[in-house]
Design a protein around this motif. Structure first.
Motif, PDB file in Angstrom:
ATOM      1  N   PHE A 164      44.778  45.597  42.717  1.00 45.18           N
ATOM      2  CA  PHE A 164      43.694  45.371  41.762  1.00 45.18           C
ATOM      3  C   PHE A 164      43.007  44.038  42.046  1.00 45.18           C
ATOM      4  CE2 PHE A 164      46.487  48.223  39.311  1.00 45.18           C
ATOM      5  CZ  PHE A 164      45.564  49.219  38.990  1.00 45.18           C
ATOM      6  N   TYR A 165      41.718  43.990  41.777  1.00 41.77           N
ATOM      7  CA  TYR A 165      40.998  42.746  42.004  1.00 41.77           C
ATOM      8  C   TYR A 165      41.402  41.707  40.956  1.00 41.77           C
ATOM      9  CZ  TYR A 165      37.386  39.221  42.129  1.00 41.77           C
ATOM     10  OH  TYR A 165      36.741  38.012  42.191  1.00 41.77           O
ATOM     11  N   SER A 166      41.883  40.567  41.413  1.00 36.91           N
ATOM     12  CA  SER A 166      42.246  39.478  40.508  1.00 36.91           C
ATOM     13  C   SER A 166      42.310  38.180  41.295  1.00 36.91           C
ATOM     14  CB  SER A 166      43.593  39.753  39.825  1.00 36.91           C
ATOM     15  OG  SER A 166      44.634  39.808  40.786  1.00 36.91           O
ATOM     16  N   PHE A 167      42.228  37.057  40.579  1.00 36.91           N
ATOM     17  CA  PHE A 167      42.303  35.750  41.223  1.00 36.91           C
ATOM     18  C   PHE A 167      42.744  34.714  40.195  1.00 36.91           C
ATOM     19  CE2 PHE A 167      38.169  35.994  39.303  1.00 36.91           C
ATOM     20  CZ  PHE A 167      37.824  34.699  38.949  1.00 36.91           C
ATOM     21  N   ARG A 168      43.153  33.563  40.698  1.00 35.14           N
ATOM     22  CA  ARG A 168      43.525  32.454  39.817  1.00 35.14           C
ATOM     23  C   ARG A 168      42.262  31.682  39.470  1.00 35.14           C
ATOM     24  NH1 ARG A 168      48.886  28.983  39.791  1.00 35.14           N
ATOM     25  NH2 ARG A 168      48.308  27.396  38.248  1.00 35.14           N
ATOM     26  N   ALA A 169      41.922  31.632  38.188  1.00 31.75           N
ATOM     27  CA  ALA A 169      40.651  31.057  37.759  1.00 31.75           C
ATOM     28  C   ALA A 169      40.867  29.774  36.961  1.00 31.75           C
ATOM     29  CB  ALA A 169      39.889  32.071  36.906  1.00 31.75           C
ATOM     30  N   SER A 170      39.898  28.875  37.066  1.00 32.70           N
ATOM     31  CA  SER A 170      39.880  27.696  36.204  1.00 32.70           C
ATOM     32  C   SER A 170      39.353  28.105  34.831  1.00 32.70           C
ATOM     33  CB  SER A 170      38.985  26.619  36.804  1.00 32.70           C
ATOM     34  OG  SER A 170      37.625  27.051  36.789  1.00 32.70           O
ATOM     35  N   GLU A 171      39.554  27.268  33.839  1.00 33.40           N
ATOM     36  CA  GLU A 171      39.042  27.578  32.509  1.00 33.40           C
ATOM     37  C   GLU A 171      37.517  27.648  32.521  1.00 33.40           C
ATOM     38  OE1 GLU A 171      39.488  25.855  28.003  1.00 33.40           O
ATOM     39  OE2 GLU A 171      41.286  26.076  29.242  1.00 33.40           O
ATOM     40  N   PHE A 181      41.950  37.794  35.816  1.00 38.42           N
ATOM     41  CA  PHE A 181      42.616  36.506  35.988  1.00 38.42           C
ATOM     42  C   PHE A 181      44.125  36.693  36.103  1.00 38.42           C
ATOM     43  CE2 PHE A 181      39.074  35.866  32.806  1.00 38.42           C
ATOM     44  CZ  PHE A 181      38.129  35.555  33.771  1.00 38.42           C
ATOM     45  N   CYS A 182      44.743  35.974  37.025  1.00 34.12           N
ATOM     46  CA  CYS A 182      46.194  36.028  37.208  1.00 34.12           C
ATOM     47  C   CYS A 182      46.744  34.635  37.493  1.00 34.12           C
ATOM     48  CB  CYS A 182      46.561  36.962  38.371  1.00 34.12           C
ATOM     49  SG  CYS A 182      46.722  38.693  37.886  1.00 34.12           S
ATOM     50  N   VAL A 183      48.019  34.463  37.181  1.00 35.13           N
ATOM     51  CA  VAL A 183      48.707  33.216  37.546  1.00 35.13           C
ATOM     52  C   VAL A 183      48.847  33.136  39.054  1.00 35.13           C
ATOM     53  CG1 VAL A 183      50.880  31.932  37.361  1.00 35.13           C
ATOM     54  CG2 VAL A 183      49.938  33.120  35.358  1.00 35.13           C
ATOM     55  N   ARG A 184      49.222  34.280  39.656  1.00 28.25           N
ATOM     56  CA  ARG A 184      49.282  34.395  41.113  1.00 28.25           C
ATOM     57  C   ARG A 184      49.243  35.870  41.470  1.00 28.25           C
ATOM     58  NH1 ARG A 184      55.040  32.407  40.646  1.00 28.25           N
ATOM     59  NH2 ARG A 184      56.394  34.232  40.712  1.00 28.25           N
ATOM     60  N   LYS A 185      48.980  36.117  42.728  1.00 27.62           N
ATOM     61  CA  LYS A 185      48.826  37.497  43.186  1.00 27.62           C
ATOM     62  C   LYS A 185      50.187  38.059  43.606  1.00 27.62           C
ATOM     63  CE  LYS A 185      45.748  40.741  44.221  1.00 27.62           C
ATOM     64  NZ  LYS A 185      44.846  41.311  43.218  1.00 27.62           N
ATOM     65  N   GLY A 219      41.975  45.128  30.226  1.00 26.92           N
ATOM     66  CA  GLY A 219      42.965  45.122  31.290  1.00 26.92           C
ATOM     67  C   GLY A 219      42.695  44.049  32.329  1.00 26.92           C
ATOM     68  N   GLY A 220      43.526  44.015  33.349  1.00 26.17           N
ATOM     69  CA  GLY A 220      43.411  42.978  34.365  1.00 26.17           C
ATOM     70  C   GLY A 220      43.896  43.427  35.712  1.00 26.17           C
ATOM     71  N   GLY A 221      44.266  42.455  36.589  1.00 29.15           N
ATOM     72  CA  GLY A 221      44.546  41.075  36.195  1.00 29.15           C
ATOM     73  C   GLY A 221      45.590  40.955  35.092  1.00 29.15           C
ATOM     74  N   THR A 222      45.599  39.781  34.501  1.00 28.57           N
ATOM     75  CA  THR A 222      46.496  39.467  33.401  1.00 28.57           C
ATOM     76  C   THR A 222      45.652  38.895  32.274  1.00 28.57           C
ATOM     77  OG1 THR A 222      48.226  38.910  35.009  1.00 28.57           O
ATOM     78  CG2 THR A 222      48.601  38.259  32.725  1.00 28.57           C
ATOM     79  N   PRO A 223      45.159  39.740  31.370  1.00 28.44           N
ATOM     80  CA  PRO A 223      44.295  39.240  30.309  1.00 28.44           C
ATOM     81  C   PRO A 223      44.881  38.101  29.482  1.00 28.44           C
ATOM     82  CG  PRO A 223      44.157  41.619  30.422  1.00 28.44           C
ATOM     83  CD  PRO A 223      45.258  41.209  31.355  1.00 28.44           C
ATOM     84  N   THR A 224      46.207  38.075  29.332  1.00 25.15           N
ATOM     85  CA  THR A 224      46.811  37.028  28.507  1.00 25.15           C
ATOM     86  C   THR A 224      46.844  35.667  29.200  1.00 25.15           C
ATOM     87  OG1 THR A 224      48.941  38.008  29.193  1.00 25.15           O
ATOM     88  CG2 THR A 224      48.171  38.463  26.956  1.00 25.15           C
ATOM     89  N   VAL A 225      46.358  35.591  30.448  1.00 23.11           N
ATOM     90  CA  VAL A 225      46.126  34.289  31.065  1.00 23.11           C
ATOM     91  C   VAL A 225      44.970  33.578  30.352  1.00 23.11           C
ATOM     92  CG1 VAL A 225      45.284  33.146  33.181  1.00 23.11           C
ATOM     93  CG2 VAL A 225      47.107  34.849  33.315  1.00 23.11           C
TER      94      VAL A 225
END
Length: 363
Positions: free
Chosen positions: A15-22, A5-9, A55-61
């Motif tokens: 790395f594979y990541s995207f902006r996710a809903s809760e 999960f990321c705020v933005r790319k 790891g992430g992504g941004t785990p703290t999202v």
């Protein structure tokens, strides 16, 4: 465990990541619980853990209440035993005091903070979703809370000078971090900057050479090609990679290595969820390494570290023939690129600066 999960790319990130809903995050945690249950069934017991890396992504999202859910499912699915190290990757813009409190109460004792730069102009150019002040505040809070803190910094940025690079590195040390990972900006295929590279990027060589010199003066050990730490403060989890240890990767886009078998999960949220819904491991790629390839890869990974290759241990694990062949190739390296002593061969500081060219012959 990959939390994609990321705020933005960022334009350079591969790395594979995207902006996710809760809601998507909740469903993903449910899927991780199922993936862990499948591994438990395969192992016949709870998988044992020496180190944990989130790891992430941004785990703290991931919001704090969902971290509580994640920690609960991990406690129920893994045998932590004498777990030596628990690391969470974090970004300054999303690391909150609530996160720090929850981490401290659980098994996390190390934070890897993706600062990249303490210069606002560089952060803006990199499209990072925070500023210098937030980065400093995040590090100060983490150090004050008692975590071992690592900081990622990038060099070879547009407009970056050695003076600016010095300021970022020196500030990280002044804030009390015990570990630094320094990377040259890489324009990976499949990223916006990989497709349309920015112009005017400086040569990274002098930045890397300077940081080797500077951090050694400050008491840091370059224990791996891109990693520097105070004595004993190296990342135990990363050392498992360099020493050829078994690593179980969980989540979309995660990679694993188990006794010569390398395999990777699907690099897609929807595909991952579809596999888990069928109670099937979401593996998209697998490769069984033959004995020679295992030996060659092990040599390259060992040469990434300051300890290098132990001849005795290498012979014991991979046999005399492969060891002799690999040492013969290493013997062709320029003498000034090697350090040979007490039954070990490693790369010198100069050797690490040209490592990719050196070990191309081995791999």
């Amino acid at each position: 465990m990959h939390l994609p999960f990321c705020v933005r790319k960022c334009p350079y990130c591969s790395f594979y990541s995207f902006r996710a809903s809760e809601e998507e995050m909740v469903l993903y945690l449910d899927a991780l619980e199922v993936e862990l249950a499948i591994w438990k069934d395969l192992c016949g017991r709870l998988p044992g853990v020496n180190t944990l890396y989130l790891g992430g992504g941004t785990p703290t999202v991931l919001p704090p209440r969902l971290w509580e859910r994640l920690m609960s499912l991990l406690d129920g699915a893994l045998d932590f035993g004498p777990c030596l190290e628990g690391t969470v990757e974090a970004n300054p813009g999303s690391l909150s005091p609530d996160h720090l409190h929850i981490f401290k109460e659980w098994r996390i004792n190390r934070l890897s903070v993706g600062v990249q730069s303490f210069d606002d102009h560089e952060l803006s150019w990199l499209a990072r979703p925070y500023d210098r002040h937030q980065a400093i505040e995040a590090i100060e809070r983490s150090v004050s809370a008692g975590f071992a803190v690592s900081v990622d910094l990038l060099f070879g940025l547009y407009g970056q000078t050695l003076r600016k690079w010095h300021e970022s590195v020196a500030l990280a040390l002044a804030l009390g971090v015990s570990h630094l990972s320094t990377y040259q900006l890489t324009l990976e295929p499949g990223t916006p900057w990989g497709s349309s590279p920015p112009e005017g990027l400086p040569d990274g060589y002098p930045f890397y050479r300077w940081v080797q010199w500077y951090l050694e003066k400050k008491g840091f050990i370059q224990y791996e090609i891109a990693s520097f730490s105070l004595p004993g403060k190296w990342c135990c989890h990363n050392l498992a990679y360099w020493h050829g240890g078994n690593v179980l990767g969980l989540g979309a886009g995660a990679w694993s290595y188990l006794e010569g078998l390398r395999f990777g999960n699907v690099n897609s949220y929807s595909s991952y969820m579809d596999s888990i819904a069928k109670r099937a491991l979401p593996i998209a790629f697998r490769e069984r390494l033959d004995d020679e390839k295992r030996a060659r890869e092990a040599a390259v990974l060992a040469l990434r570290t300051c300890w290098g290759i132990s001849t005795r241990n290498f012979v014991r694990k991979y046999g005399l023939d492969y060891t002799s062949k690999i040492l013969s190739l290493i013997g062709n390296f320029p003498e000034e690129c090697l350090v040979v002593r007490k039954g070990r061969v490693a790369l010198s500081k100069k050797g690490r600066r040209v490592a990719n060219a050196l070990w191309a012959d081995i791999i």
